[in-house]
Design an enzyme around this catalytic site. Sequence first.
Site: not given
Length: 339
Positions: A286, A313
């Site tokens: 992301h 992430c």
Amino acid sequence: MKRIEFIYLLTGFCTICSCTSKANSEIKEVITEVHNTVTEAITEIVEKDIKPEDIRLDKELLYDKHTLKDTYPYKGTTRHFQWEKIKERLALLENIRKKPAQWCILQNYKNRNGEAPLVKSFKRDAYKRIADTLGVERYQGIPLFLTDDTLTAERYGLDGLLTRHLGEEGKFTKVEPVFIGGEWYAPTKYIKLIPDSVVFNKAIFIDRHNQNITTLERKEKGYWLIRSMNPATTGQHRPPYAQETPLGMFVLQEKKTKMIFLKDGSAATGGFAPYASRFNNGGYIHGVPTNAPATGIIEYSYTLGTIPRSHMCVRNATSHAKFIFEWAPVNETIIFVLE
């Protein structure tokens, strides 16, 4: 050996028949058909696996912002893109494409398919959660059973792993996760089939050691184009809220324009991460997160490409996360996380 002897026999038959002057057109047609069959069979036998040194890489960037060089300085040291390891994985990807297979994904995001049963040997990990002896957690895990024992699971598989589907047997599916290897039984409810039409022409490589990310696209057999080369930030080991981005060979599973996250230890919204592409458990690729109450988009952070800082992430420049979001199709993109 029997197959090869059969091919030699057919080859000899073709030679004898083709030399017979009385052969009519029908016999010639049969000879031609048999010869083509033999040729195909021989080709199948002699075709060899692609080796890493057979992989060709060329740079044709589709995204050219914040681009890193092959080798670059970092705080008195040198970092680089591990092209040799990348070629090894691409050779693997090329070779598994050659053999007909039904592919699937191990899935249990947020235990949506049910909490996995206890394995034979387990422990409490650094997050005070149950894990197998290899450190794979029960939460969001997929139980894998030995093929001769479907009573108690042997270990857990990671959500998102690319897996070869070997057929269903009762409530179980026989599977072969590429990253783990070996044949296992998994309850069918944890298996998501990938359509037969899918071919893996796009790959993303996340390097935990060098904190970078690169995207590649297949042009033809053994020939891949580098589409981007960027800094990234992977997950850090900070129990109980943050953990490392797991190593493995995953499939891109879903996308969210905005991935909402919570404040550590709270049910309150902590903010959002833009252009999120999920590949494992709660692990997304992301953009730079925006912390509540702010609502704007942040393009870049000075922490990108430095040390692990994320919860699991893989953080990118937001425009690069958007590029991946738009470029990489769900269920058709392979994500390698390497050290």
